[in-house]
Design an enzyme around this catalytic site. Structure first.
Site, PDB file in Angstrom:
ATOM      1  N   GLY A 202       0.840  -1.172  -0.258  1.00 13.18           N
ATOM      2  CA  GLY A 202      -0.450   0.137   0.221  1.00 13.18           C
ATOM      3  C   GLY A 202       1.210   1.272   0.322  1.00 13.18           C
TER       4      GLY A 202
ATOM      5  CB  SER B   5       4.516  -3.193  -2.590  1.00 14.14           C
ATOM      6  OG  SER B   5       4.050  -1.938  -3.223  1.00 14.14           O
ATOM      7  CD1 TRP B   6       3.271  -0.446   3.399  1.00 12.37           C
ATOM      8  CD2 TRP B   6       4.577   1.670   2.722  1.00 12.37           C
ATOM      9  NE1 TRP B   6       3.488   0.945   4.660  1.00 12.37           N
ATOM     10  CE2 TRP B   6       4.402   1.643   4.473  1.00 12.37           C
ATOM     11  CE3 TRP B   6       5.534   2.813   2.296  1.00 12.37           C
ATOM     12  CZ2 TRP B   6       4.388   2.866   5.155  1.00 12.37           C
ATOM     13  CZ3 TRP B   6       5.853   3.784   3.129  1.00 12.37           C
ATOM     14  CH2 TRP B   6       5.442   3.755   4.997  1.00 12.37           C
TER      15      TRP B   6
ATOM     16  CG  ASP C  66       7.964  -3.974  -9.910  1.00  9.31           C
ATOM     17  OD1 ASP C  66       7.047  -3.363  -9.980  1.00  9.31           O
ATOM     18  OD2 ASP C  66       7.984  -4.690  -8.623  1.00  9.31           O
TER      19      ASP C  66
ATOM     20  CG  HIS D 294       4.831  -4.634  -8.023  1.00 11.36           C
ATOM     21  ND1 HIS D 294       5.661  -3.695  -7.072  1.00 11.36           N
ATOM     22  CD2 HIS D 294       4.005  -4.185  -7.037  1.00 11.36           C
ATOM     23  CE1 HIS D 294       5.457  -3.579  -5.836  1.00 11.36           C
ATOM     24  NE2 HIS D 294       4.256  -3.606  -5.512  1.00 11.36           N
TER      25      HIS D 294
END
Length: 329
Positions: free
Chosen positions: A53, A120-121, A274, A302
């Site tokens: 996120g 990711s985050w 990605d 991703h």
């Protein structure tokens, strides 16, 4: 984006579904209560899963990357998203609040040291948490690396990725007046925090659709509309963090502070194609971090659920289990 793309094929290499043995709402202060669950072996190797996120929330599929006989898996919904409350709230919701929450979870569950697993985050947060508490992290498993830099934000919200997906980029920017398009994060911020829930939801769905459409290498670019509640939390939280550059002190802080975790071993799993978090960041991180092993997945984008990404992460966690004694876990 971590919840959907490619899930069916990825499930072939995952462990069977498992139910939590513990679920709770943890009061972390500031008016926030976060959802926390544990599954697997209560006496197993502890691993904390950090979702993407910001605002993505965790899902049952995330439990399945770990052998339930060997791992004690801790998942939680970060402030403002998933089952945590208040929903879609950005009040008292910064990177440093989340780092404090992770420590509260660890202390509440009586864990001394654990593995941090994030994509990711979630990879960003894992790195920042480890740099803040290097004595509490025994191993880092990172996927789709995002270093929270201006260059990465410019790539995804400044037209870089849009050069490959001009049709979808056009849909994303067309919702914003021409004179505001030089800063899409700020333009969406104005609408996502307008106070008009209908307007916020419209722009939240557009924000989420732009990201979701680029998450998987095999995605056809036809992203359906996300549920209103999910989209609103995801878009508002992500935009809030990006408007504030992750609440870091300076651009490039994570790489600058890599010496703080130089002693911690890590595996970085990165999709070669990605489009959300280009491999350049994963490469730069591995180059500066002697104990990090970069595994580039050839035909992958991703999403956590892409088959190649999934297989590599499951393989990595099996390796961590074999090293557990040497890691002091």
């Amino acid at each position: 984006m971590d919840k959907s793309a490619g899930q069916k094929r990825a499930s072939q290499v995952l462990y069977p579904p498992v139910n939590p043995f513990d679920q709770r709402m943890l009061d972390v202060g500031d008016g926030h209560k976060i959802y926390v669950e544990q599954c697997g072996n209560p006496r197993g190797i502890p691993v904390v899963v950090l979702h993407g996120g910001p605002g993505g929330g965790c899902s049952p599929a995330m439990r399945r990357y770990f052998d339930p006989d060997q791992f004690r898996v801790i998942l939680f919904d970060q402030r403002g998203c998933g089952r945590s409350r208040p929903h879609a709230s950005v009040q008292a919701n910064t990177t440093w609040h989340l780092v404090r929450d992770i420590e509260m979870i660890r202390e509440t569950l009586g864990i001394d040291r654990w593995v941090a697993f994030g994509g990711s985050w979630g990879a960003t947060l894992a790195l920042i948490y480890a740099q803040a508490h290097p004595d509490r992290v025994a191993y880092l498993v990172l996927r789709g690396v995002f270093l929270m830099t201006q260059a990465e934000l410019d790539w995804f919200y400044g037209g870089g990725a849009g050069r490959f997906w001009p049709d979808l980029w056009g849909r994303f920017v067309d919702l914003v007046p021409v004179d505001e398009r030089s800063d899409m994060i700020a333009a969406y911020h104005k609408r996502l925090f307008s106070g008009d829930v209908m307007l916020e939801t419209r722009y939240a769905r557009a924000w989420a659709s732009w990201e979701n459409a680029l998450a998987s290498i095999e995605h056809q670019g036809l992203a359906g509309e996300a549920p209103a509640d999910y989209a609103r939390a995801f878009a508002r939280l992500e935009n809030h963090f990006f408007m504030n550059r992750g609440f870091l002190q300076r651009d490039g802080q994570i790489l600058d502070d890599i010496s703080l975790i130089a002693h911690i071993p890590a595996t970085i799993v990165q999709g070669r194609y990605d489009m959300v978090c280009p491999p350049e960041s994963a490469w730069a991180l591995a180059e500066k971090w002697g104990r990090a092993n970069l595994r580039m997945v050839p035909m992958a984008g991703h999403a956590l659920s892409e088959p190649g990404i999934t297989a590599e992460l499951v393989r990595t966690m099996r390796g961590v289990a074999r090293q557990a004694a040497g890691l002091g876990l």
